[in-house]
Design an enzyme around this catalytic site. Sequence first.
Site, short mmCIF file in Angstrom:
data_model
loop_
_atom_site.label_atom_id
_atom_site.label_comp_id
_atom_site.label_asym_id
_atom_site.label_seq_id
_atom_site.Cartn_x
_atom_site.Cartn_y
_atom_site.Cartn_z
N ARG A 112 0.82 -1.20 0.00
CA ARG A 112 0.00 0.00 0.00
C ARG A 112 0.85 1.26 0.00
NH1 ARG A 112 -3.68 0.63 4.55
NH2 ARG A 112 -2.95 -1.06 5.84
N TYR A 113 2.17 1.08 0.15
CA TYR A 113 3.09 2.21 0.23
C TYR A 113 4.26 1.94 -0.70
CZ TYR A 113 0.73 3.03 4.76
OH TYR A 113 -0.18 3.25 5.74
N ARG A 116 7.28 0.00 1.45
CA ARG A 116 6.98 -1.06 2.42
C ARG A 116 6.03 -2.09 1.83
NH1 ARG A 116 4.64 3.46 6.10
NH2 ARG A 116 5.21 4.57 4.21
N CYS A 125 -2.42 -18.21 14.47
CA CYS A 125 -1.92 -17.42 15.58
C CYS A 125 -1.87 -18.31 16.82
CB CYS A 125 -2.84 -16.24 15.87
SG CYS A 125 -2.84 -15.00 14.57
N CYS A 129 -7.81 -13.16 18.38
CA CYS A 129 -8.41 -11.98 19.00
C CYS A 129 -9.75 -11.73 18.31
CB CYS A 129 -7.50 -10.77 18.82
SG CYS A 129 -5.82 -11.10 19.36
N CYS A 132 -10.03 -9.19 15.34
CA CYS A 132 -8.99 -9.36 14.32
C CYS A 132 -9.38 -8.72 12.98
CB CYS A 132 -8.71 -10.84 14.10
SG CYS A 132 -7.43 -11.13 12.86
N ARG A 134 -7.99 -9.41 10.25
CA ARG A 134 -7.94 -10.44 9.21
C ARG A 134 -8.80 -11.64 9.57
NH1 ARG A 134 -2.08 -9.24 8.96
NH2 ARG A 134 -2.13 -7.28 7.84
N ASP A 293 -10.24 -1.29 13.58
CA ASP A 293 -10.72 -1.33 12.20
C ASP A 293 -12.18 -1.79 12.17
OD1 ASP A 293 -8.25 -0.61 11.07
OD2 ASP A 293 -7.53 -2.68 11.18
N ASP A 330 -6.47 3.52 10.32
CA ASP A 330 -6.07 2.86 9.08
C ASP A 330 -7.29 2.98 8.17
OD1 ASP A 330 -4.36 1.55 7.41
OD2 ASP A 330 -3.95 -0.10 8.80
N LYS A 337 -2.50 4.69 6.51
CA LYS A 337 -2.74 5.07 7.90
C LYS A 337 -2.65 6.58 8.04
CE LYS A 337 -0.77 0.79 9.81
NZ LYS A 337 -0.40 0.05 8.59
C1 LIG Z 1 0.41 -0.84 8.48
C2 LIG Z 1 1.00 -1.28 7.22
C3 LIG Z 1 2.33 -0.98 6.91
C4 LIG Z 1 3.28 -0.30 7.87
O1 LIG Z 1 2.96 0.99 8.21
P1 LIG Z 1 3.93 1.83 9.12
O2 LIG Z 1 3.16 3.09 9.32
O3 LIG Z 1 5.22 2.00 8.38
O4 LIG Z 1 4.16 1.07 10.40
C5 LIG Z 1 2.81 -1.37 5.69
N1 LIG Z 1 2.05 -2.03 4.80
C6 LIG Z 1 0.78 -2.34 5.07
C7 LIG Z 1 0.00 -3.07 4.03
C8 LIG Z 1 0.21 -1.98 6.29
O5 LIG Z 1 -1.06 -2.32 6.56
#
Ligand SMILES: *Cc1c(COP(=O)(O)O)cnc(C)c1O
Length: 368
Positions: A112-113, A116, A125, A129, A132, A134, A293, A330, A337
């Site tokens: 999503r970024y 990352r 798990c 929880c 959850c 997921r 969420d 989120d 986020k």
């Molecule tokens: C939360 C998340 C991250 C990490 O986010 P940070 O703000 O860097 O901790 C990266 N990828 C996905 C898909 C996420 O849901």
Amino acid sequence: MNAEPHASLPTVAADASDWRWQLQHAVRTTDELAARLCLTEAELAGARAAEAAGLPLLVTPYYLGLIEASDPACPIRRQVVPHADEARTVPGDLVDPLGEQAHEVAPDLIRRYPDRALLFVTDRCAVYCRFCTRSRLVGAGGGARSEERLAGAFAYLESHSEVRDVIVSGGDPLAMSTERVLAVVARLRRIPSIETIRLATRVPVVLPQRITEELLSALRPHHPLWVMTHFNHPRELTEASRAALRRLADAGFPVMNHSVLLRGINDDAATLATLFRGLVRERARPYYLLQADPVRGSSHLRTPLDTGIRLMGELQGRLSGIALPKLIVDTPGGFGKVPVGPDYVLARDGKMTRFRSPHGVEVEYWDP
Ligand SMILES: *Cc1c(COP(=O)(O)O)cnc(C)c1O
């Protein structure tokens, strides 16, 4: 239940101090749960529904031992004991609140970024929880992902060198055997563009026995490895979980904590302050306080946005900066986020900004 969830583990584990014993003796059925706790009607109905379909019931004996057997409001219990309210849906509820299916760039790899990505390495798990994110896939079958199944994700990461940070998640990566965790981490480490690997795990909270010297010495050669853990309540900071946090810090893992803000569990400033201070004392950094969420069936555990903003206002200026996480929403659909919090800017006029200090004093700031 379908297949034995941890069938790949050795069948003989010595005692309750052994993490494999904890998984083998985990509570998975309504009858086992009812034998340990005085369940309310709503909990009984919830547990039977969980056993039949959806997010399964699973609690380690260790975590179960933190529950007040006769208190339905116990903050540990409400996180893991199913409730009839899980059958309720409200407007805005989603099956996949973070749009992960739409952001899957390779099987089990979510991006999503730009820099990352998040890798699902198992659907299991140590504890499930009830809130959850997921719940649509956790415990659904499959267990630890094989090397072949993850091959597409690794190939993607190899050809996208702009991804520098991989979050290993699931399910809980540390609920897998050391051999499997190590195989994933070592494989990621063969991709030179990946700088940071984060292990997202609730194991220090629900199965602290898992943080063994064997695990730590297997992982240590692969630093920088960060551990993203998930404490929600100060009662989870037991002698055992605090010792697990110390072992992680001593082995060179920066430990970051995500807490989820949960109705009737941790939605008051005193509880959060005790939790955050207790984490800092064990060198774990409160990183995010997450607005829960809008996952289907969790509305009874969620708070209005205003609750989190008010709580952050009560904690700002009262807690040390290293003990104060960011409040995060989120965004539904997986658009990333966003930090939220009280507004400290009262007015802006040209070069002048008027702030409200955390203690209520109005202060002017002038741009140069
Ligand atoms: C939360 C998340 C991250 C990490 O986010 P940070 O703000 O860097 O901790 C990266 N990828 C996905 C898909 C996420 O849901």
